[in-house]
Design a protein around this motif. Structure first.
Motif, PDB file in Angstrom:
ATOM      1  N   GLN A  95       1.287   1.216 -21.327  1.00 37.84           N
ATOM      2  CA  GLN A  95       1.469   0.081 -20.126  1.00 37.84           C
ATOM      3  C   GLN A  95       1.485  -1.373 -20.566  1.00 37.84           C
ATOM      4  O   GLN A  95       3.253  -1.706 -20.430  1.00 37.84           O
ATOM      5  CB  GLN A  95       0.780  -0.017 -19.443  1.00 37.84           C
ATOM      6  CG  GLN A  95       0.178   1.430 -18.968  1.00 37.84           C
ATOM      7  CD  GLN A  95      -1.128   1.016 -18.008  1.00 37.84           C
ATOM      8  OE1 GLN A  95      -1.319  -0.193 -17.496  1.00 37.84           O
ATOM      9  NE2 GLN A  95      -1.509   2.074 -17.469  1.00 37.84           N
ATOM     10  N   GLY A 135       0.823   6.181 -15.166  1.00 38.89           N
ATOM     11  CA  GLY A 135       0.335   7.557 -16.519  1.00 38.89           C
ATOM     12  C   GLY A 135       0.166   6.933 -17.924  1.00 38.89           C
ATOM     13  O   GLY A 135      -0.667   7.745 -18.654  1.00 38.89           O
ATOM     14  N   LEU A 136       0.332   5.733 -18.370  1.00 41.88           N
ATOM     15  CA  LEU A 136       0.504   5.792 -19.699  1.00 41.88           C
ATOM     16  C   LEU A 136      -0.555   4.181 -20.174  1.00 41.88           C
ATOM     17  O   LEU A 136      -1.291   4.389 -19.796  1.00 41.88           O
ATOM     18  CB  LEU A 136       1.777   4.511 -19.539  1.00 41.88           C
ATOM     19  CG  LEU A 136       3.302   4.894 -19.456  1.00 41.88           C
ATOM     20  CD1 LEU A 136       3.823   3.908 -20.070  1.00 41.88           C
ATOM     21  CD2 LEU A 136       3.774   5.648 -20.621  1.00 41.88           C
ATOM     22  N   HIS A 167       2.057  -1.424  -7.674  1.00 44.79           N
ATOM     23  CA  HIS A 167       0.541  -1.150  -6.661  1.00 44.79           C
ATOM     24  C   HIS A 167      -0.311  -2.105  -7.194  1.00 44.79           C
ATOM     25  O   HIS A 167      -0.731  -2.208  -7.047  1.00 44.79           O
ATOM     26  CB  HIS A 167       0.187   0.232  -7.091  1.00 44.79           C
ATOM     27  CG  HIS A 167       0.243   1.417  -5.937  1.00 44.79           C
ATOM     28  ND1 HIS A 167       0.518   1.218  -4.819  1.00 44.79           N
ATOM     29  CD2 HIS A 167       0.570   2.837  -6.882  1.00 44.79           C
ATOM     30  CE1 HIS A 167       1.079   2.614  -4.828  1.00 44.79           C
ATOM     31  NE2 HIS A 167       1.117   3.154  -5.850  1.00 44.79           N
ATOM     32  N   PHE A 192      13.197   5.052 -11.790  1.00 50.98           N
ATOM     33  CA  PHE A 192      11.836   5.459 -10.767  1.00 50.98           C
ATOM     34  C   PHE A 192      10.449   5.755 -11.506  1.00 50.98           C
ATOM     35  O   PHE A 192      10.542   6.489 -13.368  1.00 50.98           O
ATOM     36  CB  PHE A 192      12.595   7.025 -10.342  1.00 50.98           C
ATOM     37  CG  PHE A 192      13.568   6.583  -9.295  1.00 50.98           C
ATOM     38  CD1 PHE A 192      12.994   6.345  -8.044  1.00 50.98           C
ATOM     39  CD2 PHE A 192      15.206   6.502  -9.531  1.00 50.98           C
ATOM     40  CE1 PHE A 192      14.873   6.269  -7.222  1.00 50.98           C
ATOM     41  CE2 PHE A 192      16.641   6.693  -8.917  1.00 50.98           C
ATOM     42  CZ  PHE A 192      15.684   5.595  -7.368  1.00 50.98           C
ATOM     43  N   PHE A 250       7.834   8.084 -13.303  1.00 52.38           N
ATOM     44  CA  PHE A 250       8.102   9.489 -13.924  1.00 52.38           C
ATOM     45  C   PHE A 250       9.525   9.329 -14.586  1.00 52.38           C
ATOM     46  O   PHE A 250       9.880  10.601 -14.485  1.00 52.38           O
ATOM     47  CB  PHE A 250       7.011  10.558 -13.292  1.00 52.38           C
ATOM     48  CG  PHE A 250       5.436   9.771 -13.389  1.00 52.38           C
ATOM     49  CD1 PHE A 250       5.085   9.677 -14.304  1.00 52.38           C
ATOM     50  CD2 PHE A 250       5.608   9.820 -11.799  1.00 52.38           C
ATOM     51  CE1 PHE A 250       3.474  10.128 -13.932  1.00 52.38           C
ATOM     52  CE2 PHE A 250       4.062   9.794 -11.777  1.00 52.38           C
ATOM     53  CZ  PHE A 250       3.284   8.993 -12.576  1.00 52.38           C
ATOM     54  N   HIS A 261       1.242  -1.015  -0.298  1.00 53.96           N
ATOM     55  CA  HIS A 261      -0.325   0.333   0.183  1.00 53.96           C
ATOM     56  C   HIS A 261       1.037   1.495  -0.225  1.00 53.96           C
ATOM     57  O   HIS A 261       2.822   1.736   0.376  1.00 53.96           O
ATOM     58  CB  HIS A 261      -0.978  -0.041   1.599  1.00 53.96           C
ATOM     59  CG  HIS A 261      -1.897   0.201   1.243  1.00 53.96           C
ATOM     60  ND1 HIS A 261      -1.635   2.303   2.003  1.00 53.96           N
ATOM     61  CD2 HIS A 261      -3.187   0.790   0.669  1.00 53.96           C
ATOM     62  CE1 HIS A 261      -3.166   2.746   1.808  1.00 53.96           C
ATOM     63  NE2 HIS A 261      -3.624   1.928   0.978  1.00 53.96           N
ATOM     64  N   THR A 262       0.358   2.352   0.182  1.00 49.16           N
ATOM     65  CA  THR A 262       1.438   3.797  -0.176  1.00 49.16           C
ATOM     66  C   THR A 262       1.342   4.097   1.363  1.00 49.16           C
ATOM     67  O   THR A 262       1.020   4.420   2.154  1.00 49.16           O
ATOM     68  CB  THR A 262       0.228   5.091  -1.007  1.00 49.16           C
ATOM     69  OG1 THR A 262       0.247   4.073  -2.326  1.00 49.16           O
ATOM     70  CG2 THR A 262       1.268   6.329  -0.792  1.00 49.16           C
ATOM     71  N   ARG A 310      -3.734  -4.452   4.222  1.00 51.90           N
ATOM     72  CA  ARG A 310      -4.731  -3.463   2.332  1.00 51.90           C
ATOM     73  C   ARG A 310      -4.836  -3.720   0.992  1.00 51.90           C
ATOM     74  O   ARG A 310      -4.791  -2.507   0.366  1.00 51.90           O
ATOM     75  CB  ARG A 310      -4.837  -1.791   3.317  1.00 51.90           C
ATOM     76  CG  ARG A 310      -5.599  -1.515   4.273  1.00 51.90           C
ATOM     77  CD  ARG A 310      -4.362  -0.815   5.191  1.00 51.90           C
ATOM     78  NE  ARG A 310      -5.133   0.736   4.748  1.00 51.90           N
ATOM     79  CZ  ARG A 310      -4.817   1.741   4.585  1.00 51.90           C
ATOM     80  NH1 ARG A 310      -3.198   1.988   5.285  1.00 51.90           N
ATOM     81  NH2 ARG A 310      -5.184   3.051   4.156  1.00 51.90           N
ATOM     82  N   ARG A 316      -7.315  -9.082  -9.926  1.00 53.41           N
ATOM     83  CA  ARG A 316      -8.712  -9.117 -10.581  1.00 53.41           C
ATOM     84  C   ARG A 316      -9.134 -10.942 -10.803  1.00 53.41           C
ATOM     85  O   ARG A 316     -10.073 -11.547 -10.570  1.00 53.41           O
ATOM     86  CB  ARG A 316      -9.382  -8.527 -11.811  1.00 53.41           C
ATOM     87  CG  ARG A 316      -9.739  -7.863 -11.902  1.00 53.41           C
ATOM     88  CD  ARG A 316     -10.574  -7.149 -13.143  1.00 53.41           C
ATOM     89  NE  ARG A 316     -12.081  -6.894 -12.986  1.00 53.41           N
ATOM     90  CZ  ARG A 316     -12.849  -6.210 -13.908  1.00 53.41           C
ATOM     91  NH1 ARG A 316     -12.159  -4.850 -13.625  1.00 53.41           N
ATOM     92  NH2 ARG A 316     -13.898  -5.802 -13.626  1.00 53.41           N
TER      93      ARG A 316
END
Lengths: 281, 265, 290
Positions: C181, C175-176, C204, C91, C93, C41-42, C244, C249
């Motif tokens: 991706q 973000g892709l 994640h 890293f 981005f 988790h973050t 958490r 899926r």
């Protein structure tokens, strides 16, 4: 039901002086009615973010027009029109103006000259709507991406807009942040019937919409119910998107010789079909 | 590295000093800077020091933070102390060695100047430690409001300042990330000849500027979409409230000034 | 080259009142040549961990073994360059690290820092630009004239140009769009297979971990709490939820199917293809029994 926003033969190019350059948006038409949720999908560079900028007058089309509540958007009614549209952008950090959560939510209210007492009520109300009331005095760098985006939504809601535009608002978030934002939007639709346009390349997000607009190379490639768009199947992959999980799986199952009635968009439908076609005999 | 920086940091709290209006605190500190120069003998300097320590006590700030705030000016303090010790002539001779003579007045002056530094640094640190940067900005904006009449863009300056403050942590994180990314690609910022080290800053600065401009552009767009078009017709969400305690603080300072004036030599 | 963490703890701003501990006695080994996923988790400490893999951070206590180099708390570490050349980090981005005038120069930056000859560095750049799926013309362009997705690829080429033995990926596809991706993830998987690169994916995305990793390490509140092969890790939904996290899926769908069939499938499937085949097999068996 009344029309909130519409695009009429809108064409836009970032380099209109170069004759051979492709238009970023090419002859696009669509309209959104009050209470609808429209998803605009397409791969990166398909023109979907340019549409967002055209909708709120950050850019003006070279041809065609954008109408807001039936009136053509122009320089004169620009600010009035903008106050009718809330917008949430991709990068949660780069749209947070205030020093704290409540200051940020109040920003648009201050800009529109809302009196202090009214601001206080609206800030509290908007933060409650996105379930962020406990974070009133938090500074942005102590919030998660999902929380920042919820604050951005509250900032938009505080102005009581007719329309909320999400411009790839979930694409930089982790799965939990994405879920938080989408749940917030769904709750707002249930609660106040908010009209939403979400620009996204996330198919799961697009599936939540009433209608999907599929952009490719600046043109509207297809428009329809999510089920109609996703049954385009491999065409989606060809144009840079993905297939819904259930659709992929139903296709694979049929290839493996499992009898099914068809190909499905949602997991629920697929499970039901598996049941009726294979067990319920 | 950067998280160790203490100077200029705000420590939330609920001491009476924390609760004062930023305007009264700003006026207080600026007036105090002037008043400090009234002191010129042992009695008045002792009073100043006691007064400052009392305020430290009321602010409930741990001495750790104040001492840390001293660090950047420590060199200056020691330096002026030494200058006074060696350069001031007058009073009895205390120490004599070859051509170096230290006089009583020199020691006294040295201690006075150091005390002056100490109380000034403590007072300004207390201001920044007990007042959030954004409140300081609010205070400055309101105090400078009269300047609008002579076309000083007070609102724009205050907004610029508050946005800069808001982005400091973001940009610090960003710097850290870019630095790590370049170090992972073999860039070396901490060793080698000075020329090499200056060159090594380019891979850090260019991405930092690019990203800062990108952020500025995004932010400008977001602000425009949210209806920002300058200070005219805007209302204020952040309200300042002047209390009895603010008046009291300033009265206290005035009394202090009168007493100092009375006892100065 | 194995990477071994022994009782590693890390605290930010150590020795100030703002001290914040991020790692607590983390202990695991990443064997050479494997594909590891680190999930959490973050705020679970996974980004702090990854900076230990090439000594960007030094543990507050404990030690990190990178091949035969040891980076230990309290000891001065010299010549970290050698370590950093062997462990490349992409890293999150990574396009934010681009700075040179041309793509070519930017890709050559890493190798040149590690003392590779100019010609060799250029040769690597020319090969890599192709590998990451960009046309050779971009080499002479400014990286800032490229699209976001292209910039990402250039930055990745810049890390690969160091020819590391271990590659650490921090959310490399954030973000892709879906096609981008998939292309990026497939490219790294191919490199892992072809060149025997040790690959560490910090993510994640349960889906990516399930699809690509040999082994998964789960981080929670600064500790490594669970480790195992994907099909073992994803079998136990309850444990995952307590950290958490949710199974991917595909596994959740398998659970639905199992409920429907009223019996478990013979294994936990990690890809759509696997699951489809498994369901089909199960159904055939069922029919044969009738």
């Amino acid at each position: 039901m009344s029309e909130i926003l519409s695009l009429h033969q809108v064409t836009f190019s970032y380099t209109p002086e170069v004759a051979e350059s492709r238009n970023a948006v090419d002859d696009v038409n669509f309209a959104i009615q009050e209470g609808e949720w429209i998803a605009i999908v397409g791969h990166n560079g398909s023109g979907k973010s340019t549409i967002a900028k055209l909708m709120n007058g950050l850019l003006f089309p070279q041809q065609g027009e954008v109408r807001i509540l039936g009136k053509p958007l122009n320089e004169d009614n620009l600010w009035q029109s903008r106050s009718q549209m809330g917008m949430v952008f991709q990068n949660p950090d780069n749209q947070f103006v205030g020093a704290t959560v409540q200051d940020d939510v109040a920003f648009a209210l201050e800009n529109n000259g809302i009196p202090f007492e009214e601001m206080v009520t609206r800030v509290h109300q908007a933060l409650a709507q996105v379930n962020m009331s406990d974070f009133m005095n938090h500074e942005p760098h102590h919030l998660s991406g999902g929380q920042k985006q919820r604050v951005a939504i509250a900032g938009a809601l505080a102005l009581k807009p007719k329309l909320l535009i999400l411009d790839e608002a979930t694409s930089m978030l982790d799965p939990q942040g994405r879920m938080e934002v989408l749940q917030t939007v769904q709750a707002l639709r249930a609660e106040i019937g908010l009209t939403v346009i979400s620009i996204t390349h996330d198919l799961e997000e697009a599936m939540l919409a009433n209608r999907v607009l599929f952009m490719n190379d600046g043109k509207k490639f297809a428009e329809g119910l999510p089920s109609e768009i996703f049954s385009l199947g491999d065409k989606l992959v060809e144009l840079g998107l993905d297939l819904p999980f259930a659709w992929k799986l139903s296709k694979l199952l049929q290839q493996e010789g499992v009898p099914l009635l068809g190909q499905h968009i949602t997991e629920e439908e697929l499970v039901n079909d598996l049941w009726t076609s294979n067990f319920n005999k | 590295m950067m998280e160790k920086m203490i100077f200029g940091r705000f420590l939330p709290g609920d001491s009476p000093i924390h609760k004062l209006d930023p305007r009264s605190k700003l006026i207080f500190v600026f007036a105090f800077i002037v008043i400090v120069f009234l002191a010129n003998n042992v009695v008045t300097y002792a009073m100043l020091l006691t007064f400052t320590l009392l305020i430290v006590l009321v602010s409930r700030i741990r001495l750790y933070f104040l001492i840390n705030g001293l660090k950047p000016v420590l060199f200056l303090m020691v330096f002026t102390f030494l200058i006074h010790i060696f350069m001031t002539k007058g009073g009895a001779e205390v120490f004599h060695w070859k051509s170096i003579t230290i006089y009583e007045d020199g020691i006294r002056q040295g201690i006075f100047i150091s005390t002056r530094f100490l109380v000034l640094v403590f007072m300004t640190s207390i201001l920044t430690l007990t007042t959030s940067p954004i409140s300081i900005t609010d205070g400055i904006e309101v105090l400078l409001n009269p300047l609008k009449k002579i076309k000083v863009p007070v609102h724009e300056l205050a907004l610029m300042m508050s946005i800069s403050l808001r982005f400091i942590p973001t940009l610090m994180d960003e710097t850290d990330k870019i630095m790590k990314a370049q170090m992972a690609r073999g860039s070396d910022l901490s060793s080698g000849p000075i020329g090499e080290r200056i060159k090594a800053v380019v891979p850090l600065l260019v991405p930092l500027f690019v990203s800062a401009f990108k952020r500025a552009e995004d932010l400008a767009t977001a602000m425009e979409v949210r209806g920002y078009r300058g200070g005219e017709g805007r209302t204020r969400y952040r309200q300042l409230k002047w209390d009895m305690s603010d008046t009291f603080a300033l009265v206290l300072l005035a009394v202090m000034a009168i007493i100092l004036f009375y006892y100065r030599g | 080259m194995d990477i071994k963490l022994q009782q590693v703890s890390y605290a930010y701003a150590q020795g100030t009142p703002f001290e914040k501990r991020a790692l607590f006695d983390v202990d695991f080994t990443i064997p050479s040549g494997t594909y590891q996923a680190i999930i959490g988790h973050t705020g679970s400490g996974k980004s702090t961990i990854l900076q230990h893999f090439n000594a960007l951070l030094k543990p507050t206590t404990g030690e990190v073994h990178i091949g035969n180099r040891i980076v230990a708390a309290g000891k001065k570490a010299r010549d970290l360059k050698a370590v950093r050349q062997k462990v490349g980090i992409v890293f999150q981005f990574p396009e934010h690290q681009l700075f040179e005038e041309t793509v070519l120069k930017d890709i050559m930056f890493g190798p040149l820092n590690f003392g590779v000859a100019v010609q060799e560095a250029e040769l690597r750049a020319r090969k890599l630009v192709n590998l990451v799926g960009l046309p050779a013309e971009v080499l002479e362009k400014s990286p800032f004239d490229l699209s976001g997705g292209q910039m990402r690829r250039v930055a990745i080429a810049g890390v690969l140009a160091m020819e590391p033995e271990v590659i650490v990926l921090d959310e490399p596809t954030a973000g892709l769009d879906p096609r981008g991706q998939k292309e990026i993830m497939d490219m790294f998987y191919e490199l892992h297979k072809k060149r025997g690169l040790t690959t560490i994916l910090v993510t994640h995305s349960m889906e990516d971990a399930a699809r690509y990793a040999d082994n998964i390490i789960i981080m929670h509140e600064g500790k490594n709490v669970l480790s195992g092969a994907p099909h073992e890790i994803f079998r136990d939904t309850e444990t995952l939820n307590s950290f958490r996290l949710e199974p991917p899926r595909i596994v959740r769908f398998q659970q639905k199917v199992e409920q429907l069939m009223n019996k478990p499938l013979s294994k936990v499937c990690l890809t759509e293809e696997e699951l489809a085949a498994e369901i089909a097999r199960e159904l055939r068996e069922e029919r044969a029994e009738q």
